[in-house]
Design an enzyme around this catalytic site. Structure first.
Site, PDB file in Angstrom:
ATOM      1  N   ASP A 226       2.334 -57.883  83.278  1.00 34.03           N
ATOM      2  CA  ASP A 226       2.795 -58.399  84.552  1.00 34.03           C
ATOM      3  C   ASP A 226       4.266 -58.776  84.351  1.00 34.03           C
ATOM      4  O   ASP A 226       4.738 -58.915  83.215  1.00 34.03           O
ATOM      5  CB  ASP A 226       1.966 -59.596  85.023  1.00 34.03           C
ATOM      6  CG  ASP A 226       2.124 -59.826  86.534  1.00 34.03           C
ATOM      7  OD1 ASP A 226       3.072 -59.274  87.125  1.00 34.03           O
ATOM      8  OD2 ASP A 226       1.307 -60.558  87.123  1.00 34.03           O
TER       9      ASP A 226
HETATM   10  C1  BGC Z   1       2.670 -60.193  90.324  1.00 39.11           C
HETATM   11  C2  BGC Z   1       2.204 -58.759  90.243  1.00 39.11           C
HETATM   12  C3  BGC Z   1       3.265 -57.845  90.776  1.00 39.11           C
HETATM   13  C4  BGC Z   1       4.544 -58.052  89.976  1.00 39.11           C
HETATM   14  C5  BGC Z   1       5.688 -57.165  90.411  1.00 39.11           C
HETATM   15  C6  BGC Z   1       4.043 -60.391  89.735  1.00 39.11           C
HETATM   16  O1  BGC Z   1       4.578 -61.610  90.130  1.00 39.11           O
HETATM   17  O2  BGC Z   1       1.740 -61.040  89.689  1.00 39.11           O
HETATM   18  O3  BGC Z   1       1.003 -58.606  90.962  1.00 39.11           O
HETATM   19  O4  BGC Z   1       2.850 -56.522  90.738  1.00 39.11           O
HETATM   20  O5  BGC Z   1       4.961 -59.393  90.130  1.00 39.11           O
HETATM   21  O6  BGC Z   1       6.194 -57.586  91.624  1.00 39.11           O
END
Ligand code: BGC
Length: 825
Positions: A226
């Protein structure tokens, strides 16, 4: 490209080149290696559309689809697969070949801020819909990224919290959606979660990423972190985290090359990760494309129609005394409430996008009524933050932290909210800059205005030379911008209608924070008062029908923080009760990302839960209210009477919200209806509940193998007839109740379902199959799924509380499905 060719490319790559593939180039793309013809590929959030690169706000327009909880409530895998196909087209229009979706975490706590993104409290519903979503997306040539692996069921301290989950709950509740996405749908990617699992960051969890995912489940795709959720070099690579996101790399690159050279990381481990990245590029057709195409906004009529249909198929008719469907002919209608004129189409956080358009509930009705039939009044507000000031902002960026010296860059931003990923301007270091953002605001009322300011770093709001909010000295991070922005600070100022004022934000940055994000947000409003409340009630009194559009918004249902409770925000409960007292034909339309308490339930004639259904919101809601469409939804999450009844609301803070960096899933497998049934608590509306405009007759279930030895599949069939006069849909739910067991098991568990669409008088058969796993529990000591010998009751039901039929199946022997990865040692 054949396997051998990928091996040949790997052979031709230097160690440095292989390593370069294992982290992003920037926020949304991978690193290309032109020398070897290896292109960059682009990823995009996800899940209710394809936002494209750039910021979370104001990007290139995109189609906005129903959010996860709405798709969950559709119980319709065919529909979800179709949406997956449409999302593949959307992703391509943004140049992306990987979508960061679906979100398949479980609605464990009722107040998890991201429940709107998740499908259900039940693993079977989640797994089935996740499989459909991934299948549709990947058939369309775009890779899915199933997220967040695993244990991301709360937003509190989400980047550090340890979700402490026992083996049984992991295997029975939290892992099955991922398992199905890998084994059944063949997802190309998995995203590790921010949290730790039993003390270890999931991005460093070898048992999870390698022993389970790659070895036991045979996953051949990539695991990406993530965003900023990878915190080390050797542990993440060794654990099996293939791609560090976003780029440029923080922990790989030279550090990883050195670790390989010193023998800390095996070259084969790097090669395996690089092989997976190359395979991914190959799978999404990356080698065929020369470059990443530019982002386009393509508003397709077919997507509009699909979104409208899906919205209705997800809407749950919670209560109806017969007032719905409505015949609007000649009736005067009051559309009341904060969500009447404002389209609530999606939740907040990384799933946000800039929609092509958004149809409000009032607009949905306007299309069906004459001008003097429909009147609207908000009555009360439900916002968490002050409504955004209009903008645009002119921004002067200084290369020094004290708002002096030459302006190094001038920017113009269209909205009252500005976000910057990485640096605010090229070549300007975070520690050094300061900026002044200026806009003009013309009040439409002479009144005391409330200004709100949120920023990631110290700031000050100045209106016509007066400091209205001052966060220069005591700025602290709070509940905005993923726990990086302050809790909105407010200031009041009397302004005159028509008299334009200058609004300036001074902003700088103090420390590197988790997401490398900078942002400012300015809101302003004249709060609604008792007069507005009384006007709405009066409107209800003088109309034949009163529809209250209540609920929350993406400010509440958002990534980054959990909800404060399940009461409707602001004075909405009070408003509904007052409207119901003033008009005997009151209907409530809720739009929320999860359950709310309904103290006024007995006073209103119908309640509809419409979730956040995407850009066609108002049309889908009007379709259901008028009966142009069947309310196709069933709750995939139990609606409790009160927060205290929910699974994780105990006296023990460790269970929720967590303490000392740990949140312990002490309720084990007793999540959702499994909990309510165990505790003997009657919910407000049970799991699986949803009314129809027609009626159904259910036949007796039939089973092909009443004695089952655990090999192969058992098939259950049940006939359902639409006994009414309207077309309608019914969801046949199949639960299994175990015999007396050596462990404590839920009273019953959902193991199959089928959605039938039936014309009046039509009969169709629901067919559901069960494997031995459907009868099993997970035994942590034996590290195996165990189907105990004995007599199981297979129940057909219209909800977890409305049982229609049952049949016995004898499991003739103990069935053991051994697991390989072992979590507890
Ligand atoms: C989220 C993800 C997301 C990523 C990219 C993170 O803050 O938990 O679900 O895909 O950011 O934006």
């Amino acid at each position: 490209m054949a396997k051998m060719e990928i091996e040949a490319i790997l052979d031709a790559m230097t160690l440095e080149e292989q390593v370069s593939l294992l982290a992003g180039a920037d926020f949304w793309t991978t690193v290309p290696i032109p020398r070897l013809g290896i292109p960059a590929i682009k990823v995009s959030d996800g899940p209710n559309g394809a936002r494209g690169g750039g910021s979370l706000i104001g990007g290139v327009k995109a189609a906005s689809f129903p959010v996860g909880i709405a798709l969950g409530a559709s119980w319709n895998p065919d529909l979800v697969e179709e949406i997956g196909g449409a999302l593949a087209e959307e992703a391509r229009s943004k140049g992306a070949s990987i979508l960061l979706a679906p979100t398949v975490n479980i609605q464990r706590s009722t107040v998890n801020g991201r429940n709107f993104e998740c499908y259900s409290e039940d693993p079977h519903v989640t797994a089935t819909l996740a499989t459909a979503y991934v299948t549709g997306l990947q058939k369309g040539g775009v890779g899915a990224t199933v997220k967040h692996f695993v244990g991301n069921e709360s937003e509190i301290q989400r980047t550090t919290m340890s979700s402490d989950i026992g083996d049984r709950a992991l295997r029975e509740i939290y892992l099955p959606p991922f398992e199905a996405a890998v084994k059944t749908a063949g997802t190309y990617a998995v995203m590790s979660s921010y949290n730790r699992l039993n003390g270890t960051f999931t991005s460093e969890h070898k048992t999870l990423l390698t022993d389970l995912l790659k070895d036991e489940w045979g996953f051949s795709g990539i695991v990406m972190s993530d965003w900023f959720g990878s915190h080390s070099t050797v542990p993440t690579v060794e654990a099996g985290l293939d791609l560090e996101m976003p780029g440029p790399t923080r922990d790989r690159g030279d550090k990883l090359v050195a670790a390989v050279q010193s023998g800390e990381v095996k070259a084969e481990q790097v090669r395996d990760a690089a092989r997976r990245i190359l395979t991914l590029i190959e799978r999404v057709g990356g080698f065929k494309a020369d470059n990443i195409p530019p982002e386009q906004a393509i508003d397709k009529p077919a997507h509009r129609a699909l979104i409208r249909r899906a919205g209705a198929d997800a809407i749950v008719l919670l209560k109806n005394d017969g007032i719905l469907p409505l015949d609007l002919t000649g009736r005067t209608i009051a559309a009341i409430g904060p969500n009447a004129e404002t389209a609530q189409i999606m939740g907040g956080g990384s799933a946000q996008l800039n929609p092509h358009y958004a149809v409000s509930p009032a607009d949905g009705l306007r299309a069906l009524t004459s001008e003097n039939q429909l009147r609207t009044a908000p009555g009360v507000a439900a916002n968490r933050l002050m409504p955004l000031i209009a903008g645009p902002f002119e921004v002067d960026v200084y290369g020094r932290p004290d708002f002096t010296g030459p302006v190094v860059e001038h920017q113009r931003h269209p909205l009252g909210e500005i976000m910057w990923f990485n640096t605010v301007a090229p070549g300007v270091a975070d520690a050094d800059f300061s900026l002044r953002a200026t806009t003009r605001f013309t009040p439409s009322e002479t009144a005391e205005h409330v200004f709100g300011l949120v920023s990631i770093g110290p700031s000050r709001l100045i209106v016509d030379g007066r400091t209205v909010v001052d966060l220069r000295e005591d700025w602290v991070p709070g509940d905005n911008y993923f726990e990086c922005g302050n809790r909105e600070a407010r200031g009041r100022l009397a302004l005159e209608a028509g008299h334009t004022v200058e609004v300036v934000v001074e902003y700088r940055f103090v420390q590197a924070i988790a997401l490398n994000l900078k942002a400012i947000r300015v809101g302003v409003t004249v709060p609604l008062d008792d007069k507005a409340f009384a006007e709405a009630v009066e409107l209800a009194r003088s109309s034949e029908l009163a529809i209250v559009y209540a609920g929350r918004s993406g400010e509440w249902d958002t990534e980054g923080n959990d909800l404060p409770g399940i009461a409707l925000p602001g004075r909405q409960d009070e408003l509904i009760a007052a409207v119901a007292a003033a008009n005997a034909n009151t209907i409530v339309v809720l739009q929320t990302g999860g359950p709310v308490a309904m103290p006024w339930l007995d006073k209103v004639r119908a309640v509809v839960e419409a979730w956040y259904p995407g850009q066609e919101a108002g049309n889908a809601i009007a379709d259901v209210l008028t009966g142009a469409a069947e309310p196709g939804g069933r709750l995939a999450q139990t609606f409790p009477r009160r927060l205290a009844d929910t699974p994780v609301e105990t006296d023990d803070p460790l269970t929720y919200p967590g303490s000392d960096g740990h949140i312990a899933y002490r309720e084990g497998v007793f999540v959702g209806y499994r909990h309510y049934e165990k505790a003997g608590i009657e919910p407000l509306f049970p799991f699986g509940h949803g009314l129809s405009y027609t009626t159904f007759d259910w036949g007796t279930p039939m089973v092909d193998r009443p004695t089952f030895d655990g090999e192969g599949l058992v098939t259950i069939r049940v006939k359902v007839t639409n006994s009414g006069t309207r077309p309608g849909s019914e969801v046949v739910q199949l639960y299994i109740a175990p015999p007396a067991s050596r462990v404590e098991r839920p009273t019953k568990e959902l193991r199959g379902f089928a959605k039938l669409h039936l014309a009046p008088g039509e009969t169709a058969e629901a067919t559901m199959v069960l494997s031995a796993r459907a009868f099993s529990y997970f035994d942590a000591e034996r590290n195996a799924f165990i189907g105990e010998k004995g007599r199981y009751r297979v129940i057909t039901a219209a909800s977890s509380a409305v049982l229609r039929g049952g049949i016995d199946i004898d499991l003739t022997r103990e069935v053991v499905e051994a697991a390989r990865a072992r979590f507890s040692h």
